[in-house]
Motif scaffolding. Structure first.
Motif, PDB file in Angstrom:
ATOM      1  N   ARG A  52       0.806  -1.296  -0.140  1.00  9.98           N
ATOM      2  CA  ARG A  52      -0.096  -0.185   0.043  1.00  9.98           C
ATOM      3  C   ARG A  52       0.770   1.027  -0.116  1.00  9.98           C
ATOM      4  O   ARG A  52       0.299   2.466  -0.068  1.00  9.98           O
ATOM      5  N   GLY A  53       2.187   1.164   0.065  1.00  9.28           N
ATOM      6  CA  GLY A  53       3.080   2.308   0.331  1.00  9.28           C
ATOM      7  C   GLY A  53       2.735   3.422  -0.408  1.00  9.28           C
ATOM      8  O   GLY A  53       2.688   4.615   0.054  1.00  9.28           O
ATOM      9  N   ARG A  54       2.540   3.412  -1.925  1.00  8.94           N
ATOM     10  CA  ARG A  54       2.438   4.581  -2.665  1.00  8.94           C
ATOM     11  C   ARG A  54       1.002   5.063  -2.680  1.00  8.94           C
ATOM     12  O   ARG A  54       0.988   6.101  -3.345  1.00  8.94           O
ATOM     13  N   GLU A  55       0.126   4.651  -1.849  1.00  7.93           N
ATOM     14  CA  GLU A  55      -1.200   5.102  -1.513  1.00  7.93           C
ATOM     15  C   GLU A  55      -1.233   5.880  -0.466  1.00  7.93           C
ATOM     16  O   GLU A  55      -2.370   6.635  -0.195  1.00  7.93           O
ATOM     17  N   LEU A  56       0.053   5.936   0.434  1.00  9.37           N
ATOM     18  CA  LEU A  56      -0.207   6.778   1.488  1.00  9.37           C
ATOM     19  C   LEU A  56      -0.696   8.265   1.503  1.00  9.37           C
ATOM     20  O   LEU A  56      -1.344   8.597   2.557  1.00  9.37           O
ATOM     21  N   ARG A  57      -0.066   8.716   0.376  1.00  5.48           N
ATOM     22  CA  ARG A  57      -0.695  10.127   0.489  1.00  5.48           C
ATOM     23  C   ARG A  57      -2.040  10.456   0.429  1.00  5.48           C
ATOM     24  O   ARG A  57      -2.693  11.379   1.156  1.00  5.48           O
ATOM     25  N   ARG A  58      -2.745   9.408  -0.370  1.00  4.48           N
ATOM     26  CA  ARG A  58      -4.161   9.522  -0.252  1.00  4.48           C
ATOM     27  C   ARG A  58      -5.004   9.249   1.015  1.00  4.48           C
ATOM     28  O   ARG A  58      -5.792   9.744   1.538  1.00  4.48           O
ATOM     29  N   TRP A  59      -4.311   8.280   1.740  1.00  8.37           N
ATOM     30  CA  TRP A  59      -4.773   7.992   3.270  1.00  8.37           C
ATOM     31  C   TRP A  59      -4.578   9.200   4.118  1.00  8.37           C
ATOM     32  O   TRP A  59      -5.453   9.183   4.870  1.00  8.37           O
ATOM     33  N   LEU A  60      -3.515   9.630   4.079  1.00  4.39           N
ATOM     34  CA  LEU A  60      -3.173  10.993   4.817  1.00  4.39           C
ATOM     35  C   LEU A  60      -4.429  12.080   4.467  1.00  4.39           C
ATOM     36  O   LEU A  60      -4.956  12.563   5.292  1.00  4.39           O
ATOM     37  N   GLU A  61      -4.557  12.395   3.164  1.00  2.00           N
ATOM     38  CA  GLU A  61      -5.580  13.141   2.728  1.00  2.00           C
ATOM     39  C   GLU A  61      -6.841  12.821   3.323  1.00  2.00           C
ATOM     40  O   GLU A  61      -7.421  13.758   3.759  1.00  2.00           O
ATOM     41  N   ARG A  62      -7.293  11.709   3.015  1.00  2.00           N
ATOM     42  CA  ARG A  62      -8.416  11.288   3.739  1.00  2.00           C
ATOM     43  C   ARG A  62      -8.590  11.139   4.877  1.00  2.00           C
ATOM     44  O   ARG A  62      -9.733  11.383   5.647  1.00  2.00           O
ATOM     45  N   SER A  63      -7.571  11.267   5.732  1.00  2.00           N
ATOM     46  CA  SER A  63      -7.757  11.504   7.250  1.00  2.00           C
ATOM     47  C   SER A  63      -7.922  12.957   7.597  1.00  2.00           C
ATOM     48  O   SER A  63      -7.735  13.221   8.824  1.00  2.00           O
ATOM     49  N   GLY A  64      -7.904  13.751   6.900  1.00  2.00           N
ATOM     50  CA  GLY A  64      -8.072  15.101   7.144  1.00  2.00           C
ATOM     51  C   GLY A  64      -6.691  16.115   7.289  1.00  2.00           C
ATOM     52  O   GLY A  64      -6.948  17.232   7.523  1.00  2.00           O
ATOM     53  N   LEU A  65      -5.587  15.627   6.794  1.00  2.00           N
ATOM     54  CA  LEU A  65      -4.394  16.144   6.898  1.00  2.00           C
ATOM     55  C   LEU A  65      -4.357  17.013   5.713  1.00  2.00           C
ATOM     56  O   LEU A  65      -4.887  16.803   4.656  1.00  2.00           O
ATOM     57  N   THR A  66      -3.644  18.286   6.008  1.00  2.00           N
ATOM     58  CA  THR A  66      -3.497  19.121   4.704  1.00  2.00           C
ATOM     59  C   THR A  66      -2.087  19.191   4.147  1.00  2.00           C
ATOM     60  O   THR A  66      -1.254  18.616   4.898  1.00  2.00           O
ATOM     61  N   GLU A  67      -1.689  19.772   3.106  1.00  2.00           N
ATOM     62  CA  GLU A  67      -0.560  20.102   2.611  1.00  2.00           C
ATOM     63  C   GLU A  67       0.257  18.930   2.573  1.00  2.00           C
ATOM     64  O   GLU A  67       1.643  18.685   2.937  1.00  2.00           O
ATOM     65  N   VAL A  68      -0.423  17.705   2.234  1.00  2.00           N
ATOM     66  CA  VAL A  68       0.205  16.418   2.107  1.00  2.00           C
ATOM     67  C   VAL A  68       1.177  16.097   0.822  1.00  2.00           C
ATOM     68  O   VAL A  68       0.796  16.586  -0.092  1.00  2.00           O
ATOM     69  N   ARG A  69       2.310  15.622   1.325  1.00  2.00           N
ATOM     70  CA  ARG A  69       3.459  15.394   0.278  1.00  2.00           C
ATOM     71  C   ARG A  69       3.780  13.940   0.418  1.00  2.00           C
ATOM     72  O   ARG A  69       3.828  13.290   1.754  1.00  2.00           O
ATOM     73  N   GLN A  70       4.499  13.333  -0.368  1.00  2.00           N
ATOM     74  CA  GLN A  70       4.824  12.248  -0.418  1.00  2.00           C
ATOM     75  C   GLN A  70       6.437  11.906  -1.159  1.00  2.00           C
ATOM     76  O   GLN A  70       6.496  12.555  -2.427  1.00  2.00           O
ATOM     77  N   TRP A  71       7.139  11.014  -0.809  1.00  2.00           N
ATOM     78  CA  TRP A  71       8.387  10.865  -1.359  1.00  2.00           C
ATOM     79  C   TRP A  71       8.591   9.241  -1.435  1.00  2.00           C
ATOM     80  O   TRP A  71       8.550   8.675  -0.395  1.00  2.00           O
TER      81      TRP A  71
END
Ligand SMILES: C[S@@+](CC[C@H](N)C(=O)[O-])C[C@H]1O[C@@H](n2cnc3c(N)ncnc32)[C@H](O)[C@@H]1O
Length: 300
Positions: free
Chosen positions: A196-215
């Motif tokens: 699921r690693g490369r989906e993390l960005r979307r999981w963080l966004e769905r949890s209501g976090l903002t300014e989400v970035r991923q590397w």
């Protein structure tokens, strides 16, 4: 690092919780083999001097010295793990690490963190949410977010087994194992979490976090391997080989997997002069929105 399951199998480096690849010796070897990339990933999060940071799922505490360096003398580090012996290990090692700031370790679960709301400036959660299935991950994300102050950071790092590549071997060797793991009769949460690693960005966004970035970082190693890299890949591939036997990968793959389990095998990949391994790890970071922008019922 891939949990993938099964729990508690031989060679699975399980801690007392039964989760595979969670005991301190294994975790230290993994960290040392990948230290350069892992510290770069932690640096990228944006942790600042003076911050109070939680290392959620701290394992053997590999990240704690660098976390302490980042927050400095005026900061503070808290460490939490489900396995009591991992927490004991951290408490025993901490005085030897010569940390820049205090560290407090305790036993607990990321799904019910034993801390009040908003007490941390940031949470670092490395290779721990990968032990959760999709159905349980939102509750963990809510917990990680709950304990961070508005404006603070939640950083989650996980493996992505779809990025593991070995050479010289069939390019689909690991893909076959991933597929077999997901199709196994009793798929456990870890099999899904490891992919699921490369989906993390979307999981963080769905949890209501903002300014989400991923590397996504590729950790590439070539022969000749350093001893710590040989140890890490040797143990990891032997573990995966055990799963390959159980999970029903194509027959033609088994010879390769069997050879990596046998240090004396002449065709052991790890001894090949052209050996190459690439592991993929993903870090996603999001900000807890300011208190006044939270909507009622968003779970925190
Ligand atoms: C693969 S290890 C990673 C350890 C460390 N973060 C690292 O990257 O080296 C996963 C860790 O998460 C811990 N863990 C698993 N489930 C957990 C949970 N529900 N709550 C807290 N820790 C958990 C395990 O005991 C283990 O120490």
């Amino acid at each position: 690092m891939a949990p993938y399951g099964p729990q508690g199998a031989q060679g699975s480096h399980a801690s007392s919780t039964g989760q595979s690849l969670t005991e301190p010796g294994w975790l230290d070897a993994h960290f040392e083999a990948c230290r350069t990339e892992y510290e770069a990933m932690l640096s990228w999060v944006g942790i600042e001097p003076g911050w109070c940071v939680l290392d959620a799922g701290c394992g053997s505490g590999s990240y704690i010295p660098f976390l302490a360096e980042l927050v400095g003398r005026s900061g503070r580090v808290a460490a939490l793990d489900l396995a009591s012996e991992n927490v004991a290990f951290v408490e025993e090692q901490a005085p030897r690490w010569g940390l820049a700031c205090p560290v407090e370790a305790r036993v607990g679960s990321v799904s019910a963190l034993p801390y009040p709301d908003g007490v941390f400036d940031a949470v670092w959660c490395a290779n721990t949410t990968q032990y959760f299935g999709d159905e349980d991950l939102p509750a963990v994300m809510t917990e990680l977010r709950r304990v961070v102050r508005p404006g603070g950071l939640v950083a989650v790092k996980d493996v992505d087994m779809n990025l593991l590549r070995l050479y010289p071997a069939d390019p689909f060797l690991v893909s076959h194992l991933s597929e077999a793991s997901l199709r196994a009769e009793r798929v456990n949460a870890e099999s899904r979490g490891s992919l699921r690693g490369r989906e993390l960005r979307r999981w963080l966004e769905r949890s209501g976090l903002t300014e989400v970035r991923q590397w996504t970082a590729l950790i590439e190693r070539w022969a000749p391997l350093r001893p710590v890299e040989r140890k890490f890949f040797g143990e990891w591939l032997a573990y995966l080989a055990g799963l390959a036997e159980e999970r029903g990968v194509p027959e033609k793959d088994l010879a390769t997997w069997r050879a990596v389990r046998d240090p004396a095998a002449p065709d052991n990949l790890l001894d090949h002069p052209d050996f190459y391994a690439c592991e993929g790890q993903v870090v996603a970071v999001g900000q807890v929105p300011p208190a006044d922008s939270r909507s009622p019922g968003d779970g925190v």
